[in-house]
Design a protein around this motif. Sequence first.
Motif, PDB file in Angstrom:
ATOM      1  N   HIS A 509      -2.469  -8.321  -0.949  1.00  0.00           N
ATOM      2  CA  HIS A 509      -2.388  -9.558  -0.158  1.00  0.00           C
ATOM      3  C   HIS A 509      -1.634 -10.650  -0.936  1.00  0.00           C
ATOM      4  O   HIS A 509      -1.730 -10.744  -2.164  1.00  0.00           O
ATOM      5  N   GLU A 510      -0.924 -11.495  -0.154  1.00  0.00           N
ATOM      6  CA  GLU A 510      -0.260 -12.669  -0.742  1.00  0.00           C
ATOM      7  C   GLU A 510       0.518 -12.261  -1.998  1.00  0.00           C
ATOM      8  O   GLU A 510       0.298 -12.778  -3.088  1.00  0.00           O
ATOM      9  N   CYS A 511       1.404 -11.326  -1.824  1.00  0.00           N
ATOM     10  CA  CYS A 511       2.070 -10.734  -2.994  1.00  0.00           C
ATOM     11  C   CYS A 511       3.544 -10.491  -2.662  1.00  0.00           C
ATOM     12  O   CYS A 511       3.873  -9.861  -1.651  1.00  0.00           O
ATOM     13  N   THR A 512       4.440 -10.993  -3.529  1.00  0.00           N
ATOM     14  CA  THR A 512       5.867 -10.729  -3.349  1.00  0.00           C
ATOM     15  C   THR A 512       6.205  -9.340  -3.865  1.00  0.00           C
ATOM     16  O   THR A 512       5.388  -8.682  -4.521  1.00  0.00           O
ATOM     17  N   ARG A 513       7.439  -8.944  -3.624  1.00  0.00           N
ATOM     18  CA  ARG A 513       7.868  -7.625  -4.097  1.00  0.00           C
ATOM     19  C   ARG A 513       7.789  -7.530  -5.616  1.00  0.00           C
ATOM     20  O   ARG A 513       7.291  -6.541  -6.176  1.00  0.00           O
ATOM     21  N   ASP A 514       8.256  -8.547  -6.323  1.00  0.00           N
ATOM     22  CA  ASP A 514       8.250  -8.496  -7.792  1.00  0.00           C
ATOM     23  C   ASP A 514       6.830  -8.473  -8.340  1.00  0.00           C
ATOM     24  O   ASP A 514       6.515  -7.749  -9.302  1.00  0.00           O
ATOM     25  N   GLN A 515       5.944  -9.290  -7.726  1.00  0.00           N
ATOM     26  CA  GLN A 515       4.545  -9.266  -8.167  1.00  0.00           C
ATOM     27  C   GLN A 515       3.927  -7.894  -7.905  1.00  0.00           C
ATOM     28  O   GLN A 515       3.166  -7.379  -8.732  1.00  0.00           O
ATOM     29  N   GLY A 516       4.249  -7.310  -6.731  1.00  0.00           N
ATOM     30  CA  GLY A 516       3.716  -5.989  -6.408  1.00  0.00           C
ATOM     31  C   GLY A 516       4.189  -4.933  -7.391  1.00  0.00           C
ATOM     32  O   GLY A 516       3.411  -4.062  -7.806  1.00  0.00           O
ATOM     33  N   MET A 517       5.467  -5.009  -7.776  1.00  0.00           N
ATOM     34  CA  MET A 517       5.975  -4.042  -8.753  1.00  0.00           C
ATOM     35  C   MET A 517       5.257  -4.183 -10.091  1.00  0.00           C
ATOM     36  O   MET A 517       4.953  -3.196 -10.761  1.00  0.00           O
ATOM     37  N   ALA A 518       4.961  -5.420 -10.478  1.00  0.00           N
ATOM     38  CA  ALA A 518       4.259  -5.645 -11.749  1.00  0.00           C
ATOM     39  C   ALA A 518       2.850  -5.058 -11.698  1.00  0.00           C
ATOM     40  O   ALA A 518       2.390  -4.404 -12.643  1.00  0.00           O
ATOM     41  N   ILE A 519       2.131  -5.285 -10.584  1.00  0.00           N
ATOM     42  CA  ILE A 519       0.775  -4.741 -10.458  1.00  0.00           C
ATOM     43  C   ILE A 519       0.819  -3.214 -10.431  1.00  0.00           C
ATOM     44  O   ILE A 519       0.028  -2.535 -11.103  1.00  0.00           O
ATOM     45  N   SER A 544       2.808   8.846  -9.834  1.00  0.00           N
ATOM     46  CA  SER A 544       4.046   8.368  -9.219  1.00  0.00           C
ATOM     47  C   SER A 544       3.676   7.381  -8.119  1.00  0.00           C
ATOM     48  O   SER A 544       2.729   7.622  -7.373  1.00  0.00           O
ATOM     49  N   ILE A 545       4.446   6.276  -8.053  1.00  0.00           N
ATOM     50  CA  ILE A 545       4.054   5.185  -7.149  1.00  0.00           C
ATOM     51  C   ILE A 545       5.268   4.744  -6.332  1.00  0.00           C
ATOM     52  O   ILE A 545       6.356   4.547  -6.868  1.00  0.00           O
ATOM     53  N   GLY A 546       5.045   4.611  -5.018  1.00  0.00           N
ATOM     54  CA  GLY A 546       6.058   4.081  -4.117  1.00  0.00           C
ATOM     55  C   GLY A 546       5.584   2.778  -3.510  1.00  0.00           C
ATOM     56  O   GLY A 546       4.408   2.637  -3.181  1.00  0.00           O
ATOM     57  N   LEU A 547       6.505   1.810  -3.363  1.00  0.00           N
ATOM     58  CA  LEU A 547       6.125   0.470  -2.887  1.00  0.00           C
ATOM     59  C   LEU A 547       7.086  -0.010  -1.810  1.00  0.00           C
ATOM     60  O   LEU A 547       8.304   0.205  -1.901  1.00  0.00           O
ATOM     61  N   ALA A 548       6.519  -0.644  -0.775  1.00  0.00           N
ATOM     62  CA  ALA A 548       7.323  -1.291   0.272  1.00  0.00           C
ATOM     63  C   ALA A 548       6.736  -2.678   0.522  1.00  0.00           C
ATOM     64  O   ALA A 548       5.521  -2.814   0.617  1.00  0.00           O
ATOM     65  N   SER A 549       7.598  -3.693   0.591  1.00  0.00           N
ATOM     66  CA  SER A 549       7.112  -5.068   0.735  1.00  0.00           C
ATOM     67  C   SER A 549       7.476  -5.639   2.094  1.00  0.00           C
ATOM     68  O   SER A 549       8.476  -5.269   2.700  1.00  0.00           O
ATOM     69  N   THR A 550       6.646  -6.583   2.554  1.00  0.00           N
ATOM     70  CA  THR A 550       6.854  -7.192   3.879  1.00  0.00           C
ATOM     71  C   THR A 550       8.082  -8.103   3.899  1.00  0.00           C
ATOM     72  O   THR A 550       8.671  -8.309   4.955  1.00  0.00           O
ATOM     73  N   ASP A 551       8.459  -8.663   2.745  1.00  0.00           N
ATOM     74  CA  ASP A 551       9.599  -9.568   2.767  1.00  0.00           C
ATOM     75  C   ASP A 551      10.923  -8.826   2.979  1.00  0.00           C
ATOM     76  O   ASP A 551      11.968  -9.444   3.199  1.00  0.00           O
TER      77      ASP A 551
END
Length: 591
Positions: A509-519, A544-551
């Motif tokens: 929640h309330e997380c940008t793409r860069d913040q999500g990548m860091a977490i 292995s981790i895959g990430l997709a952001s709402t922005d």
Amino acid sequence: MSRLPSRFWSCPVLLGMTWIVLLQPCHATAPVTNSAAFLDQTESLRTKDHPRFVQMLEQIHREAPPLTMSEQWHLRYLDAWETMFEGDYAKSEVQLHDVIDHSGDTALSTKASALLLTNLAANRRYEEAFTLANRLTIELPQIKDPLARYLLLMNLSQMLDLAGQIDLAIKYARMMESAIPPGESLCLPRSLEVAALYDGKRLASSSPELRRAIDTCVAAHQPVAANSMRFIQGSLYLDEDQPDKAMTLLDQIGPSLRINHYYPHMLSAEVERAQAYAKLGDDDGARKAALNTVAMSHPGDISEWLRSAYEVLYQVEKRQGHSAAALSYYEHYVTQDRGYLNDISARTLAYDETQQHTLVQKLETEGLSRQNSILRLQQALATKAAESSRLYIALLLVVLASIVFWLFRLSRALLRFKELSHLDGLTGIFNHQHFMTEADRALRLLEKKPGGGCLVFIDLDHFKQINDTYGHPMGDAVLRHTVAICRRQLRPTDLFGRLGGEEFGILLHECTRDQGMAIADRIRIAVETSPIEVDGSVASLSASIGLASTDIYGYELQRLCREADAALYRAKRSGRNRVVTNTESDNPAEA
């Protein structure tokens, strides 16, 4: 990859066991002189010589002899049986309800109710099916007709296997074995027991129960049931890394499959052959058999046959370096896998809800009984002498207090049932269905604020190797250990769920793409640097981790899942133990 569809044995094959059609030639039949005896003979042939059963059913309709009311209902039941066999479930359901509600024949009503269980399960109306199964279980001790009791036990065993209640499914199969009616064999109860043992992962290719079931069905001249057991044996050979034995078995039963042409068996044969070829390193053979499975399936199907076929195709194309084809097949595999997991969740949830409703009804009945007791006490109070009135009033207060306490405990129990239905039984985090529901709701709220969010998919590397090397207890411990590591990196507002197997999902929640990548990278590092030790065995882990952001992709859950899946696949393809977002290049660096 070697396991055949586990629920295949609990639904399509068991439906096949309900019919067990042997292809035999039609025979000339004598005119109908004794209608009751003719109907009994017709019913006895329904699973032994189906063409003759149909011929006799047509004959009695054609000749239209005078029938008693009991004989008319018997004929309607046989018509409903044949309608369902032909695949017209809606029409057969109406016919079966007519027999159940109006025939007045307890044995005939029980047989129609047992058949209705199969009808509802085939249409995935699980809550109705389990509700009916609960009612029939209560009525079971009063069923005296041998064939009606036998058929009811068969369908109850199938339904409990479908719900994952393995011990109860085996119990009812063994009850069938001790209550064989005239004209029936031990083939069906022993096949049902083997199917439940297989679904409960309690069977090996050398298990005596499996050998006994095959021999019994062969001796009873029931090749469809015998082949169902041989498919289980072939799947076990594949699980035990004996693909050559699986291939030999498929070659042996090939002529029988072509004679009976039973659709689920034709699909299973292609899937097992594809898996065996893959294990033997024959990519061309594996691809051909898997594509045959896809071609034989119907458009829009969601099944474990397709799930296994697409998994083989993905592995073959991946090994040969065909990245685009591998990604396409992987997306098909994910769709089938999710459909299969959703169906399991639906069955489990339906079973839990019907059990909960049964408990509530029982408690409500007890509550009404207690209320009636209070009314009787009140009437007694009016006739008693004044000196004893205080004693009765005190007793009334105690009863009322017990009812209040009972209602309080009931409300707590209902809340607890609801909470458990949302959690994964092994790890204690959200299960697949509840995670998806909550993630969709959270994304809609984020869109209205507006606020950013990231969807993260995590897959443990080489998890099957851990299971094969250290055993399933170590695998379960690894999953719980991974959940504990991830929780330490997450905030209270983040959603965390198990998607299936070794795959997890997180909505930040309330997380940008860069913040999500860091977490996500902190989680990856924490997993990599936290090996687990169980009973003296130490296993190193990575994820292995895959990430997709709402922005980037918006707030639509299906789109985010697709992009996170693709990113996860690229993380696996590029060497594992890394975080990838789907906007990166085809060769992402390790995070």
